[in-house]
Design an enzyme around this catalytic site. Sequence first.
Site, PDB file in Angstrom:
ATOM      1  N   LYS A   1      -1.674 -14.162   4.330  1.00  0.00           N
ATOM      2  CA  LYS A   1      -0.634 -14.127   5.369  1.00  0.00           C
ATOM      3  C   LYS A   1      -0.898 -13.018   6.376  1.00  0.00           C
ATOM      4  O   LYS A   1      -1.239 -11.892   6.011  1.00  0.00           O
ATOM      5  CB  LYS A   1       0.731 -13.925   4.703  1.00  0.00           C
TER       6      LYS A   1
ATOM      7  N   SER B   1       8.930 -17.158   6.548  1.00  0.00           N
ATOM      8  CA  SER B   1       7.938 -16.823   7.559  1.00  0.00           C
ATOM      9  C   SER B   1       6.507 -17.080   7.090  1.00  0.00           C
ATOM     10  O   SER B   1       5.565 -16.964   7.866  1.00  0.00           O
ATOM     11  CB  SER B   1       8.097 -15.343   7.926  1.00  0.00           C
TER      12      SER B   1
ATOM     13  N   SER C   1      11.037 -16.343   2.158  1.00  0.00           N
ATOM     14  CA  SER C   1       9.866 -16.601   2.992  1.00  0.00           C
ATOM     15  C   SER C   1       8.630 -17.075   2.247  1.00  0.00           C
ATOM     16  O   SER C   1       7.654 -17.471   2.872  1.00  0.00           O
ATOM     17  CB  SER C   1       9.511 -15.349   3.816  1.00  0.00           C
TER      18      SER C   1
END
Length: 432
Positions: free
Chosen positions: A76, A152, A176
């Site tokens: 990420k 996210s 997330s």
Amino acid sequence: MTPFRTATEVAAGIRRGELSSRALTEQLFARIDASTVNAVIATCREAALEAASEADRAVARGDDTGPLHGVPMTIKDAFAATGLPTTWGEPAFADCVADEDAAVVHRLRAAGAIVVGKSNVHHLLADFGRTENPLHGRTLNPRDPARTPGGSSGGAAAALADGLTYLEYGSDLAGSIRIPAAYCGVYGLKPTAGTVPLRGFQPPGPPAPLPREFPSAAGPLARSAADLRLALRVTGGPLRPARQTRLGDFRVGVVLDDPACPVTGEVGAALSDAVDALARAGVRVREGWPADVDPVVQAEAFGFQVELFFASQEGREPAGTAGQEQRRAALTAAWARYLAGVDVFLCPTVFTTALPHDHRDRYDDQVFWIAQASLPGLPSLSAPVGEGLPAGLQVVGPAHEDDTAITFADLAADVVGGFVPPGAGSGRVLDR
């Protein structure tokens, strides 16, 4: 060498010399180039290919290898990774290339993983339901490009579902990891609070330790529960043994719907079918919320904790903090009492399947079910169930007993299904 194998399978194949890390990495780059979902937004091709070639040479020499030796993966775009930009989707950070690894990345590399690139995030990680930003644009859901992959960590989940990586690592404050996992039909784990170090998980700039780590956590996303276990051992250290090793021995609490946040028909049907299948397999099911746990109160209390998390970074304390801390402590104790007699608790990850882009109806409700495990800091994972657009089955385990939740999800896949590539039908993928 299909791109939908699990990281555990790929690592074993590389160690045995049956798979080539270089070939797997080349295949991933080809798929990344051809993908239209905008999940992977930066790569380090030359360095990754050379590392993969060296991984193959190490196997040929008979060198000792780590548990993720030669496995190519993405990370990420919120974790620092040497040689790759860390942008958080913010144009001002476009040219910020890390010169050292975050703790998670360092541990993954030490285990032999090859970080090939970064996955997209929502701008400054500020949304749990979508992934888009002014620097890299919008990420699409591989199962339906008209729908969101969640946020996210939406790029992480979309990359796994689209066959662009073998493993991912994300972060979870308000769902997330778990919401994108549910929307994209992969597995995602938020570990027990504090299990995985967060050093290097920050926007570019001088090191700035989080003033308050609760309730944010880093955790893996994968195409199998076994991969979650492998990744967590590598990044978080040894795990307590699972309470049970046979599916039929598990004692399971279940709540599949609640008037405060009713699930949609397709989610309700998928979760009900899954629990029925588990019961037929011998799982002992106890329905209802734990004593002394009001899910509405808990969701409200979690909302305050998220506010407190951000306020603490600004050096302020919202009114009523002491009372809210007492409420959190009481709810945490209630869950501990409940989980002394129940091995795992099952509930929806989110009330719906993947939402269309820009859909705002009941948007904030996405966090209601997430809050139930997050407030007491319990390990919780989302497992895919159902046909078509998958639903997320949230498996909540006792504090610091992450492998109990993981093992249950791993065993349950044999009867409720697991990851299925987009367009591949339904059921567990047995022939990858």
